[in-house]
Design an enzyme around this catalytic site. Structure first.
Site, PDB file in Angstrom:
ATOM      1  N   PRO A  51       0.816  -1.225   0.000  1.00  0.00           N
ATOM      2  CA  PRO A  51       0.000   0.000   0.000  1.00  0.00           C
ATOM      3  C   PRO A  51       0.845   1.269   0.000  1.00  0.00           C
ATOM      4  O   PRO A  51       0.532   2.230  -0.717  1.00  0.00           O
ATOM      5  CB  PRO A  51      -0.821  -0.127   1.290  1.00  0.00           C
ATOM      6  CG  PRO A  51      -0.919  -1.595   1.526  1.00  0.00           C
ATOM      7  CD  PRO A  51       0.423  -2.132   1.106  1.00  0.00           C
ATOM      8  N   TYR A  52       1.911   1.269   0.788  1.00  0.00           N
ATOM      9  CA  TYR A  52       2.787   2.450   0.809  1.00  0.00           C
ATOM     10  C   TYR A  52       3.422   2.673  -0.555  1.00  0.00           C
ATOM     11  O   TYR A  52       3.388   3.798  -1.100  1.00  0.00           O
ATOM     12  CB  TYR A  52       3.876   2.286   1.872  1.00  0.00           C
ATOM     13  CG  TYR A  52       5.006   3.270   1.699  1.00  0.00           C
ATOM     14  CD1 TYR A  52       4.855   4.605   2.063  1.00  0.00           C
ATOM     15  CD2 TYR A  52       6.224   2.879   1.148  1.00  0.00           C
ATOM     16  CE1 TYR A  52       5.881   5.520   1.884  1.00  0.00           C
ATOM     17  CE2 TYR A  52       7.259   3.779   0.969  1.00  0.00           C
ATOM     18  CZ  TYR A  52       7.085   5.101   1.330  1.00  0.00           C
ATOM     19  OH  TYR A  52       8.113   6.004   1.135  1.00  0.00           O
TER      20      TYR A  52
END
Length: 378
Positions: free
Chosen positions: A289-290
């Site tokens: 996600p990052y």
């Protein structure tokens, strides 16, 4: 009516810029000030005003066209102004345009009308709005706004900018003590510092920061989107909420800040620098996600470089192992550095140096500059 003085590229382009300025004015409050470059020699300024027709109804659609005198040699922000046309679309007919002459910093009404109450604010606008093209950060008193600027990489960028005699605006969220200490040290060294606290998880907060900076300094030359969050999110436990959180801070807030800054940066032929991540090109496990959010920021940088040219340059810096995680010890840092061609970790100062280079590199746009010791070469 046409409130623009000077020649427009096209009516559609002009109207789009005007609409953007009017939209900003509606959120700027009674003392707000908004501007947008329309042509190389023309700036459109929105001027939120109170009642202009003798009623209690406010008018937020005052659009001002400013054109500098040809060949003017002066150090004033816009030089000697040739003329100024103020349009009030809802209250003034085509033949009732207020024309003002500007000489020696004063404003004179050319046709006598009952708009004298607007002159003080117009005078402030003429003084504070700027159209200087070349930006030498060490000579022009340029303004740089850094999101997440109170500690770590953000503080290094702010410190380097201050060393180059730039006026700095520092956004922070929770790092209040760091922000106060940084501002105190810089002010003691003679720098101008503006602090602003905001939670960028809140929609509109990033734009609010930019608006506050421009109200404080009257100009903006460089916007650095450094504020960001990161964290480990293993595949099996990652959720949509994780994606939403990373995207909100790392992408959406940056876009929001750029939207708000666009007219001010364009007026100065300024720059946006987004802090991306070299991990986008060589990803790590358990950070999907990052890294997806930083990938989006990277693509946003490319897209806006094209969309905002030629008035604004948009670039990014992609740090590698230049920001050591706070929980790493020397052994883990050494192990990670062994895979880097330069065989060492970088520093926040290395990244700050790249940011300030891009702030002044006038023929560079759409570039993601790796500051990773050569990792992306492997």
């Amino acid at each position: 009516m046409d409130p623009i003085a000077g020649t427009a590229r096209t009516n559609r382009q002009r109207d789009a810029v005007c609409n953007r300025v009017v939209e900003q004015c509606m959120h700027a409050g009674p003392n707000g000030l908004c501007a947008a470059v329309f042509e190389e020699s023309l700036v459109i300024v929105g001027l939120p005003m109170g009642s202009v027709d003798g009623t209690a109804q406010p008018c937020f659609e005052c659009v001002v066209g400013i054109k500098p005198a040809r060949g003017a040699q002066t150090s004033a922000p816009f030089g000697e102004l040739e003329h100024l046309v103020v349009g009030l679309p809802h209250f003034v007919d085509d033949d009732e345009i207020l024309r003002l002459g500007v000489e020696n910093g004063t404003v004179e009404i050319k046709n006598k009308r009952s708009y004298g109450h607007a002159l003080p604010r117009l005078g402030m606008m003429l003084y504070r709005t700027t159209g200087e093209k070349p930006m030498n950060t060490q000579q022009s008193g340029a303004v740089i706004a850094v999101t997440g600027g109170a500690h770590r990489l953000g503080a290094a960028i702010v410190q380097r900018a201050a060393q180059q005699q730039m006026r700095v605006a520092v956004h922070y969220h929770q790092a209040h003590n760091d922000a106060i200490a940084l501002a105190g040290a810089l002010r003691a060294a003679g720098s101008e510092v503006f602090l602003y606290q905001a939670d960028f998880m809140q929609v509109g907060a990033a734009a609010g920061f930019v608006d506050a900076v421009c109200a404080q300094y009257g100009q903006l030359d460089v916007l650095v989107n450094n504020a960001g969050i990161w964290g480990r999110t293993p595949f099996d436990t990652a959720t949509g909420a994780d994606f939403g959180r990373f995207n909100r801070i790392n992408v959406e807030a940056a876009f929001e800040a750029i939207q708000a800054a666009r007219p001010w940066l364009a007026a100065r032929q300024g720059a946006v620098i987004n802090i991306c991540d070299a991990g986008v090109y060589r990803p790590w496990r358990a950070y999907a996600p990052y890294l997806a959010s930083k990938g989006a920021l990277t693509q946003l940088t490319h897209s806006l470089a094209l969309e905002l040219a030629p008035d604004i340059r948009v670039n990014g810096v992609a740090p590698g192992l230049a920001l050591i995680p706070e929980d790493w010890d020397a052994q883990r840092t050494a192990q990670a550095s062994a895979h880097i061609p330069l065989k060492r970790a970088g520093t926040a100062a290395d990244v700050a140096q790249a940011v300030l280079y891009l702030a002044e590199a006038r023929y560079v746009t759409g570039v993601i500059l790796p500051v990773d010791g050569g990792v992306t070469l492997r």
